[in-house]
Motif scaffolding. Sequence first.
Motif, PDB file in Angstrom:
ATOM      1  N   ASP A 172       0.875  12.921   0.726  1.00 40.63           N
ATOM      2  CA  ASP A 172       1.442  11.731   1.358  1.00 40.63           C
ATOM      3  C   ASP A 172       2.955  11.776   1.343  1.00 40.63           C
ATOM      4  O   ASP A 172       3.560  12.481   0.548  1.00 40.63           O
ATOM      5  CB  ASP A 172       1.001  10.485   0.574  1.00 40.63           C
ATOM      6  N   VAL A 173       3.524  10.979   2.219  1.00 41.01           N
ATOM      7  CA  VAL A 173       4.981  10.913   2.257  1.00 41.01           C
ATOM      8  C   VAL A 173       5.431   9.618   1.573  1.00 41.01           C
ATOM      9  O   VAL A 173       4.827   8.568   1.755  1.00 41.01           O
ATOM     10  CB  VAL A 173       5.475  10.932   3.714  1.00 41.01           C
ATOM     11  N   ALA A 174       6.454   9.699   0.756  1.00 44.03           N
ATOM     12  CA  ALA A 174       7.042   8.495   0.185  1.00 44.03           C
ATOM     13  C   ALA A 174       8.500   8.432   0.606  1.00 44.03           C
ATOM     14  O   ALA A 174       9.171   9.461   0.701  1.00 44.03           O
ATOM     15  CB  ALA A 174       6.951   8.528  -1.339  1.00 44.03           C
ATOM     16  N   LEU A 175       8.956   7.229   0.900  1.00 45.17           N
ATOM     17  CA  LEU A 175      10.354   7.082   1.286  1.00 45.17           C
ATOM     18  C   LEU A 175      11.199   6.878   0.030  1.00 45.17           C
ATOM     19  O   LEU A 175      10.752   6.286  -0.948  1.00 45.17           O
ATOM     20  CB  LEU A 175      10.513   5.887   2.221  1.00 45.17           C
ATOM     21  N   ILE A 176      12.430   7.390   0.081  1.00 44.79           N
ATOM     22  CA  ILE A 176      13.330   7.268  -1.062  1.00 44.79           C
ATOM     23  C   ILE A 176      14.284   6.099  -0.793  1.00 44.79           C
ATOM     24  O   ILE A 176      14.939   6.050   0.252  1.00 44.79           O
ATOM     25  CB  ILE A 176      14.138   8.565  -1.261  1.00 44.79           C
ATOM     26  N   LEU A 177      14.324   5.165  -1.734  1.00 45.12           N
ATOM     27  CA  LEU A 177      15.149   3.978  -1.523  1.00 45.12           C
ATOM     28  C   LEU A 177      16.632   4.320  -1.660  1.00 45.12           C
ATOM     29  O   LEU A 177      17.031   5.080  -2.546  1.00 45.12           O
ATOM     30  CB  LEU A 177      14.786   2.902  -2.542  1.00 45.12           C
ATOM     31  N   ASP A 178      17.426   3.755  -0.806  1.00 43.59           N
ATOM     32  CA  ASP A 178      18.874   3.928  -0.887  1.00 43.59           C
ATOM     33  C   ASP A 178      19.428   2.822  -1.784  1.00 43.59           C
ATOM     34  O   ASP A 178      19.599   1.679  -1.370  1.00 43.59           O
ATOM     35  CB  ASP A 178      19.480   3.823   0.512  1.00 43.59           C
ATOM     36  N   VAL A 179      19.667   3.171  -3.024  1.00 42.42           N
ATOM     37  CA  VAL A 179      20.028   2.164  -4.010  1.00 42.42           C
ATOM     38  C   VAL A 179      21.350   1.472  -3.657  1.00 42.42           C
ATOM     39  O   VAL A 179      21.485   0.255  -3.774  1.00 42.42           O
ATOM     40  CB  VAL A 179      20.091   2.797  -5.420  1.00 42.42           C
ATOM     41  N   GLY A 180      22.298   2.270  -3.213  1.00 37.91           N
ATOM     42  CA  GLY A 180      23.593   1.686  -2.866  1.00 37.91           C
ATOM     43  C   GLY A 180      23.431   0.560  -1.860  1.00 37.91           C
ATOM     44  O   GLY A 180      23.991  -0.540  -2.004  1.00 37.91           O
ATOM     45  N   HIS A 181      22.617   0.807  -0.847  1.00 39.24           N
ATOM     46  CA  HIS A 181      22.406  -0.178   0.196  1.00 39.24           C
ATOM     47  C   HIS A 181      21.709  -1.414  -0.355  1.00 39.24           C
ATOM     48  O   HIS A 181      22.089  -2.554  -0.064  1.00 39.24           O
ATOM     49  CB  HIS A 181      21.572   0.446   1.318  1.00 39.24           C
ATOM     50  N   LEU A 182      20.673  -1.193  -1.167  1.00 38.32           N
ATOM     51  CA  LEU A 182      19.909  -2.322  -1.698  1.00 38.32           C
ATOM     52  C   LEU A 182      20.766  -3.184  -2.621  1.00 38.32           C
ATOM     53  O   LEU A 182      20.667  -4.410  -2.620  1.00 38.32           O
ATOM     54  CB  LEU A 182      18.669  -1.820  -2.433  1.00 38.32           C
ATOM     55  N   ASP A 205       0.807  -1.209   0.000  1.00 34.65           N
ATOM     56  CA  ASP A 205       0.000   0.000   0.000  1.00 34.65           C
ATOM     57  C   ASP A 205       0.845   1.264   0.000  1.00 34.65           C
ATOM     58  O   ASP A 205       0.327   2.368  -0.026  1.00 34.65           O
ATOM     59  CB  ASP A 205      -0.902   0.028   1.253  1.00 34.65           C
ATOM     60  N   GLY A 206       2.138   1.074   0.083  1.00 28.80           N
ATOM     61  CA  GLY A 206       2.997   2.243   0.213  1.00 28.80           C
ATOM     62  C   GLY A 206       3.618   2.649  -1.110  1.00 28.80           C
ATOM     63  O   GLY A 206       3.755   1.849  -2.022  1.00 28.80           O
ATOM     64  N   ARG A 207       3.970   3.910  -1.163  1.00 28.59           N
ATOM     65  CA  ARG A 207       4.645   4.380  -2.362  1.00 28.59           C
ATOM     66  C   ARG A 207       6.089   4.738  -2.022  1.00 28.59           C
ATOM     67  O   ARG A 207       6.362   5.262  -0.933  1.00 28.59           O
ATOM     68  CB  ARG A 207       3.906   5.571  -2.962  1.00 28.59           C
ATOM     69  N   TYR A 208       6.975   4.466  -2.961  1.00 26.54           N
ATOM     70  CA  TYR A 208       8.406   4.687  -2.721  1.00 26.54           C
ATOM     71  C   TYR A 208       9.018   5.324  -3.963  1.00 26.54           C
ATOM     72  O   TYR A 208       8.487   5.205  -5.064  1.00 26.54           O
ATOM     73  CB  TYR A 208       9.109   3.363  -2.439  1.00 26.54           C
ATOM     74  N   VAL A 209      10.137   5.986  -3.749  1.00 21.50           N
ATOM     75  CA  VAL A 209      10.818   6.644  -4.864  1.00 21.50           C
ATOM     76  C   VAL A 209      12.180   5.989  -5.078  1.00 21.50           C
ATOM     77  O   VAL A 209      12.931   5.777  -4.127  1.00 21.50           O
ATOM     78  CB  VAL A 209      11.014   8.153  -4.586  1.00 21.50           C
ATOM     79  N   THR A 245      10.137  12.076   0.768  1.00 18.57           N
ATOM     80  CA  THR A 245       9.647  13.184  -0.048  1.00 18.57           C
ATOM     81  C   THR A 245       8.150  13.295   0.115  1.00 18.57           C
ATOM     82  O   THR A 245       7.483  12.338   0.532  1.00 18.57           O
ATOM     83  CB  THR A 245      10.018  12.988  -1.524  1.00 18.57           C
ATOM     84  N   ILE A 246       7.648  14.466  -0.199  1.00 16.14           N
ATOM     85  CA  ILE A 246       6.205  14.667  -0.074  1.00 16.14           C
ATOM     86  C   ILE A 246       5.590  14.552  -1.460  1.00 16.14           C
ATOM     87  O   ILE A 246       6.051  15.186  -2.402  1.00 16.14           O
ATOM     88  CB  ILE A 246       5.907  16.039   0.537  1.00 16.14           C
ATOM     89  N   LEU A 247       4.562  13.755  -1.567  1.00 17.63           N
ATOM     90  CA  LEU A 247       3.936  13.549  -2.866  1.00 17.63           C
ATOM     91  C   LEU A 247       2.890  14.614  -3.137  1.00 17.63           C
ATOM     92  O   LEU A 247       2.506  15.380  -2.244  1.00 17.63           O
ATOM     93  CB  LEU A 247       3.288  12.161  -2.911  1.00 17.63           C
ATOM     94  N   ILE A 292      14.091  16.105  -1.925  1.00 19.97           N
ATOM     95  CA  ILE A 292      14.536  15.240  -0.842  1.00 19.97           C
ATOM     96  C   ILE A 292      14.450  15.949   0.505  1.00 19.97           C
ATOM     97  O   ILE A 292      14.958  17.058   0.674  1.00 19.97           O
ATOM     98  CB  ILE A 292      15.991  14.804  -1.069  1.00 19.97           C
ATOM     99  N   LYS A 293      13.759  15.318   1.419  1.00 21.75           N
ATOM    100  CA  LYS A 293      13.735  15.822   2.790  1.00 21.75           C
ATOM    101  C   LYS A 293      14.499  14.815   3.644  1.00 21.75           C
ATOM    102  O   LYS A 293      14.391  13.607   3.423  1.00 21.75           O
ATOM    103  CB  LYS A 293      12.288  15.907   3.299  1.00 21.75           C
ATOM    104  N   GLY A 294      15.259  15.334   4.571  1.00 19.48           N
ATOM    105  CA  GLY A 294      16.006  14.435   5.435  1.00 19.48           C
ATOM    106  C   GLY A 294      15.057  13.636   6.312  1.00 19.48           C
ATOM    107  O   GLY A 294      13.916  14.031   6.544  1.00 19.48           O
ATOM    108  N   MET A 295      15.516  12.496   6.812  1.00 22.91           N
ATOM    109  CA  MET A 295      14.678  11.723   7.735  1.00 22.91           C
ATOM    110  C   MET A 295      14.928  12.248   9.144  1.00 22.91           C
ATOM    111  O   MET A 295      15.970  12.832   9.425  1.00 22.91           O
ATOM    112  CB  MET A 295      15.086  10.258   7.657  1.00 22.91           C
ATOM    113  N   SER A 296      13.999  12.001   9.999  1.00 19.58           N
ATOM    114  CA  SER A 296      14.178  12.474  11.371  1.00 19.58           C
ATOM    115  C   SER A 296      15.320  11.699  12.027  1.00 19.58           C
ATOM    116  O   SER A 296      15.729  10.645  11.537  1.00 19.58           O
ATOM    117  CB  SER A 296      12.892  12.240  12.159  1.00 19.58           C
ATOM    118  N   LYS A 297      15.796  12.221  13.120  1.00 21.43           N
ATOM    119  CA  LYS A 297      16.902  11.575  13.824  1.00 21.43           C
ATOM    120  C   LYS A 297      16.544  10.141  14.187  1.00 21.43           C
ATOM    121  O   LYS A 297      17.363   9.233  14.125  1.00 21.43           O
ATOM    122  CB  LYS A 297      17.209  12.347  15.112  1.00 21.43           C
TER     123      LYS A 297
END
Lengths: 122, 109, 662
Positions: free
Chosen positions: C637-647, C531-535, C631-633, C614-619
Motif C-alpha cells: 500500500d501507499v502511505a502519504l508523508i505528512l508535511d510537518v512544517g505546513h501542518l 482508513d488511510g495510513r500516513y507517515v 512511501t510504499i508500505l 521517500i518517493k516524490g509525488m507525481s506532478k
Amino acid sequence: MSASILTVDDSASIRLTTRVALSNAGYQITEAVDGLDGIAKLKAGQFDLIVTDLNMPNMDGLTMIRELRKMPAHMGVPVIFLTTESDNDIKQEAKAAGATGWLTKPFDPESLVKIVRKVLGR
Amino acid sequence: MPASDVKEDCLRLPQNLTVRAITIVQQEMLQFLDKTASATIELDDDCQVDISFIQLLEAARIYADTAGKHIALARPASGSTLDVLKRSGFLEGMSAEDLKFWLHQGGIQ
Amino acid sequence: MSFPDPIAVFRTEAAELLEQIEAGLLDLNVNLGDKDQVDAVFRGLHTLKGSGAMFGFDALAAFTHHCETAFDRVRKGEVPATQELVTAVLEAKDHMRALVDTPNGDHEATGEALLANLRAAVDGANSPGAASPAKAAPGRSHFKIRFSLPQNAMANGTNPLPLLDELRELGECKIVANRSAIPSLELLAPTDLYISWEVELLTTQPRSAIDDVFIFVMDEMQLDVVTVEPPLAAGTPGKTETASTEAGPAAAPVAPPAPIAPAPVDAKQKKTAENVRVPAEKLDELMDRVGELVIAQSRLSQLAGGSGDLQLRAVSEDVERLSGELRDTMMVLRMVPVTQLFGRFRRLVHDLAHETGKTIELLTEGETTEVDKSVIERLADPLVHLVRNSCDHGLETPEERRAAGKPEAGHILLSARQQAGEVIITIKDDGRGINKERVRAKAESSGLIAPNANLTDQELYQLIFQPGFSTAQTVTNLSGRGVGMDVVKRTIDALRGTINVTSHVGKGSEISLAIPLTLAIIDGLLVRVGDGRYVIPLSAVEECLELPIEEDMRSRGRSFISLRDSLVPFLRLRDLFRTGTKPDPFQKVVVVSTGSERVGLVVDQIIGDHQTVIKGMSKLHHDVATFSGATILGDGDVALILDVGHLVAEGQQQEAHLRAAG
C-alpha cells in the motif's frame, strides 16, 4: 597484523561511523553497545585501543575506563573517549579516570583515524 | 670481569615485553637475578618491545651493579629492541658501558 | 563490473584540484605571506600538470607548467607573492578549466595572453622595492625542548614512542633520553615512566606544532621549550657586508631552499590509497537498491509478525537489523562536508567585491559539517542567490559604511552546523538590514497582503520569498536583481527545509536555512487516520498522548490541549482529510514541532515506527501542501508523508484565528 580496536557507544550510527572509518583504515573492529558490554568484551579478548563514548546507559564511559584500568590484562591500553563537550572539566575527569586522549563530536572520519594513528603510532 | 668459575645462567624472556606484561617480567627478572651471580638475558627474535622494557633493563643493570652481579644480553639488541632504542633517544649519547651492554660494542662480553 | 573511464576520473580529479588551487589562491590573496597556501597552490598545480600529461591533456600540462614554475619561484622565496600574481594565476586557473573541458578547442591566443600577464606579474614582483609581506615567511626556528610525561602516562595508554616520532616529523631533530631518574629494579614501578627527554629541533613549523604533539598530556606534563636564536641567518658565505637589519629577512632572496614538506606527489598518493572514488550515480543506484530492500524487508517483517513461525520471525529480525545497518552505512557514505560548497562562494564573493567596488570579507564556519551529497547539490543555487543578495544589496558601499561609522569592509559569514537531524546553514551580513516599511509597501502594492495587515516581523520578512514579490524593478535591498527569492524558497521547501530571517536595520541580516541531513530515507511514525495510513517524520515528533473521548468532546471547537502548562493547538486529521469515518474510541495526539512552534495531530491509531523510503509525488499532486511525499508500505500500500512544517503553520494560523475571535 592489524591493530584491533574496541569501540563502545550506545549510538548505532556513531558505532557505524567509527567502524566504517577505522576498518577502512585497516583496523579490526569489535563493537560494544555500552560500558557493561565493553567490560564483557574486554574480559573476552585483547585490544590495542579502545574508543568509547562517555554518556551511555547501563555503565557510562568513565566507570568503564576506571574498571578497565583495574584489569591487569589490559595494562596500558590506550583509551580515546568521544565527547560533545569542549568543556575542560570533562576532559580532566576522563583523564583522571585513565583515558589517553579524546575526540570532540561531531567528528569526521579522517580526524578519528588521525587520532587513532597518533595514539597507536606506526 | 667474567670469571670462568661463575656459573652463567640464562633467562629467556617471553615475547610480550610491553607495558601490558611488564609487571610479570619484572617479577621474573628479580627472582632470576636473586639466584644468580652472572645473568644472561635472552630475547626472542621477534619479541615485542616498548619503552617500559628498555626502562626495566636499565633498572636491572642498576640493581645488578649495586648487588655486585653481572648482567648481559645474550645477543646485541636487534629488531624491535634496537628500533625502540633508536626511537626513544637511547642510542644518542650512550656511554661505552651502555654500548657494550646494548650493542656488544667496544669489547668482548 | 566495468572500470570507470580514466578520462572521466581525471576530469573529476582535475575539478577538485582546480577548486583547491582556487581556494589556496583566495586565501593567499587575504594573507600574501601564507607559506602553507603557497605550498598548497604549488602542489595543486604540480599534480594537475603531472596527471594532465599522463592522460594526454598536453595543452593543459604545458600551460599549467608555466604557472607551476611561477609558484615554484614564490615557494623558493625568489619571487614574493603579490596581488597581481594571485590574480594572474586565478585567471589562468579558469583557462585550465577550459583546457580540461575542451582539450581540443582553440585556446592558444587566450593562453598566450594569460601567460604574458603572468610573466608581467612575476617580473613586476621581482623588481627591487617590491618587497612584500610574503618575504617575511618564517625560516627555520631552533627549539630546545625538555620534557617529561606524567608518571602514569604509560599505564594510561600514552606510548612515548609515537610522540617522539611526531617530533621527528616536524623537522631535523635530535632526541636524547635522560634516564637518570630510573631506580633500581626492586624499586621500579614498571608501568611508571621515569625517563625524560631533551630534544633539539630545527623546524619551519611554529611553536604551536610542538604543543600539538603533546595535546593529550599537556596539562599533566613538564614541557620547557626554549627558542634558540635564528640559525646563522641563511648564511650565504662570502657575503660579509653588514646587511642593514631592517632589510634582514627580506634581503635574502637566495635563501637555501627550505626543506619542503614531503614531495607533493607522495601526499597525493597517500590520500588516494585511503579513498576509493565512486561515481555519484553509482551511489544513487545503490541508494535506490537499499531503499527497495528496506521496503521488501518491511513486507517480510509484516508477514513474519503475522505468522507463528518463530524461525521466520528470527530471520526477519535479522534482516531488519541488517537492512537498518546497511541503510546507516549508506547514509554515512553519502555524507560529504560542506567545504566544497562553501569553497565556491569565496570566488563568487571575490568577483562580486570586484564588480561592486565594495570590500567584502567572507568568513566561513563549520566547513567540516557533513550533509547528504544530494542535499549539497541542491543547496548550491539557493545559497548563490542569498550570498549574491547580501553582497549586492545587504552590504553598503565603503562610503556608506564609513558614514555609518562601520568598518569599511563588509562581512559575510557563511556557517554550517548540525542540530538534531538538521543542518543549519546561515548567511549573515553586517550590512544595512532589511527595511521593513519598504517590504510592506511593496507587498501591499503587489497585492500580497492587505493594507495595514497585522504581521509579525518574521511573517513580513518571509514575504520576500513570495513569488511576485521581487519583480523587475528592484525595490528593496534584499529583493535581488529581479532574480526571485521565491526560487530560494521553492528549493528549500522541496528539501523539506525551513527559512528563518532576522534583521536589524543598520546592523545586518541573517538568513538561516534548516535542512534535513538526508533526503532519501527517514524514520517515520506510521499512523492511521480513518482508513488511510500516513507517515509522520519521527524527527519532528515530540510526544504522543491519549485523547480521551471526554476531552475530545470538551475541546470541540476549541482544539487546544494543555501540555505542561502551555496550550498547544491541534488539528483533527480525520476532519482535515474528510475521511467521513467515526473517531476511534482511543484517539491519540501526536505532538510535532518545527523549532519553537508545536501542533498536535489527532490520529485514530499509532501503528509504530516505520523506515520510510521517500518517493516524490507525481506532478499532478505537486501542489498538495499537506504532504511532502509518499512511501510504499510493507504490504504494498501507499502511505502519504505528512508535511510537518505546513501542518504546524496551519495549526498556528488556527490559533491566531481563535485568538483573534477572542
